[in-house]
Design a protein around this motif. Structure first.
Motif, PDB file in Angstrom:
ATOM      1  N   GLU A 138       1.936  48.631 -29.922  1.00 34.21           N
ATOM      2  CA  GLU A 138       2.531  49.699 -29.110  1.00 34.21           C
ATOM      3  C   GLU A 138       1.767  49.897 -27.793  1.00 34.21           C
ATOM      4  O   GLU A 138       2.372  49.999 -26.723  1.00 34.21           O
ATOM      5  CB  GLU A 138       2.572  51.004 -29.895  1.00 34.21           C
ATOM      6  CG  GLU A 138       3.306  52.092 -29.152  1.00 34.21           C
ATOM      7  CD  GLU A 138       3.497  53.357 -29.970  1.00 34.21           C
ATOM      8  OE1 GLU A 138       3.483  54.433 -29.353  1.00 34.21           O
ATOM      9  OE2 GLU A 138       3.651  53.271 -31.202  1.00 34.21           O
ATOM     10  N   VAL A 139       0.456  49.919 -27.876  1.00 36.33           N
ATOM     11  CA  VAL A 139      -0.356  50.122 -26.668  1.00 36.33           C
ATOM     12  C   VAL A 139      -0.222  48.921 -25.727  1.00 36.33           C
ATOM     13  O   VAL A 139      -0.001  49.094 -24.526  1.00 36.33           O
ATOM     14  CB  VAL A 139      -1.837  50.386 -27.031  1.00 36.33           C
ATOM     15  CG1 VAL A 139      -2.722  50.355 -25.789  1.00 36.33           C
ATOM     16  CG2 VAL A 139      -1.963  51.740 -27.743  1.00 36.33           C
ATOM     17  N   SER A 140      -0.326  47.719 -26.254  1.00 37.62           N
ATOM     18  CA  SER A 140      -0.255  46.542 -25.374  1.00 37.62           C
ATOM     19  C   SER A 140       1.128  46.397 -24.749  1.00 37.62           C
ATOM     20  O   SER A 140       1.240  46.065 -23.567  1.00 37.62           O
ATOM     21  CB  SER A 140      -0.654  45.271 -26.126  1.00 37.62           C
ATOM     22  OG  SER A 140       0.257  44.968 -27.153  1.00 37.62           O
ATOM     23  N   ASP A 141       2.175  46.668 -25.511  1.00 41.91           N
ATOM     24  CA  ASP A 141       3.521  46.582 -24.928  1.00 41.91           C
ATOM     25  C   ASP A 141       3.763  47.683 -23.904  1.00 41.91           C
ATOM     26  O   ASP A 141       4.466  47.470 -22.917  1.00 41.91           O
ATOM     27  CB  ASP A 141       4.599  46.603 -26.019  1.00 41.91           C
ATOM     28  CG  ASP A 141       4.834  45.228 -26.629  1.00 41.91           C
ATOM     29  OD1 ASP A 141       4.344  44.221 -26.069  1.00 41.91           O
ATOM     30  OD2 ASP A 141       5.530  45.156 -27.663  1.00 41.91           O
ATOM     31  N   THR A 142       3.175  48.842 -24.109  1.00 42.94           N
ATOM     32  CA  THR A 142       3.292  49.913 -23.110  1.00 42.94           C
ATOM     33  C   THR A 142       2.610  49.493 -21.812  1.00 42.94           C
ATOM     34  O   THR A 142       3.167  49.660 -20.723  1.00 42.94           O
ATOM     35  CB  THR A 142       2.684  51.223 -23.645  1.00 42.94           C
ATOM     36  OG1 THR A 142       3.406  51.616 -24.816  1.00 42.94           O
ATOM     37  CG2 THR A 142       2.750  52.333 -22.604  1.00 42.94           C
ATOM     38  N   ILE A 143       1.435  48.912 -21.927  1.00 44.21           N
ATOM     39  CA  ILE A 143       0.729  48.437 -20.724  1.00 44.21           C
ATOM     40  C   ILE A 143       1.511  47.304 -20.068  1.00 44.21           C
ATOM     41  O   ILE A 143       1.641  47.252 -18.842  1.00 44.21           O
ATOM     42  CB  ILE A 143      -0.720  48.043 -21.065  1.00 44.21           C
ATOM     43  CG1 ILE A 143      -1.499  49.328 -21.402  1.00 44.21           C
ATOM     44  CG2 ILE A 143      -1.377  47.268 -19.919  1.00 44.21           C
ATOM     45  CD1 ILE A 143      -2.880  49.118 -21.944  1.00 44.21           C
TER      46      ILE A 143
END
Length: 183
Positions: A138-143
């Motif tokens: 979730e964090v990497s795809d948001t970035i």
């Protein structure tokens, strides 16, 4: 390749003809066709070289940092430099992808593979911060989405503000998802 790169990037893949590339590169038609039997194959070489050059530049920028969280934020420093150097003309791979659509399957496949490789790169960095796979995704795809949106919007506005705002939001995402030290 250098001439094709400049013409495809600044003029557009569809708007650039083989004869223009031959004329501006000052090469014989036979020489070009010996290396690239078709415009499509030249386009594929352009995508491959653009991807390799982009990742090399990204790695050089991120090598300035040791902390994975700093590296994640540094992707936006790289984007700022990339945008400025390229006169805010956007991502080479997004540009060609939007031009060729389904007409050039191999070029499309290669451009999508580049984007997937970047997503995976961000994910691997994020896993070093957040060992929970779901959270890391979730964090990497948001970035990733912040980066890509900033790339497109900086092209539209010919300005750094979308990149700066995306960086600020990426920092917030990392702070909001920070794992307490005692866990």
């Amino acid at each position: 390749m250098e001439t094709a790169d400049q013409l495809f990037y600044f003029q557009g893949y569809q708007s650039t003809g083989i004869n223009q590339i031959i004329e501006e590169a000052k090469v014989a038609k036979g020489s070009l066709y010996n290396h690239f039997p078709s415009k499509s194959e030249l386009g594929q070489a352009y995508v491959k070289e653009s991807s390799e050059r982009w990742f090399k530049g990204l790695e050089e920028e991120l090598n300035l940092w040791t902390d994975p969280a700093e590296k994640l934020i540094a992707v936006f420093s790289f984007l700022e430099k990339y945008a400025r150097i390229n006169y805010f003309n956007g991502c080479r791979l997004i540009n060609i992808l939007t031009e060729v659509g389904d007409q050039e399957e191999q070029i499309t496949t290669m451009a999508v593979a580049h984007k997937q490789k970047f997503r995976e790169f961000l994910y691997q960095l994020t896993l070093k911060i957040f060992p929970d796979t779901e959270q890391a995704i979730e964090v990497s795809d948001t970035i990733y989405l912040l980066y890509e949106a900033a790339s497109v919007e900086s092209k539209i506005f010919k300005d750094q503000w979308p990149i700066q705002l995306a960086r600020k939001n990426a920092e917030q995402v990392l702070k909001q998802n920070k794992i307490p030290n005692n866990q």
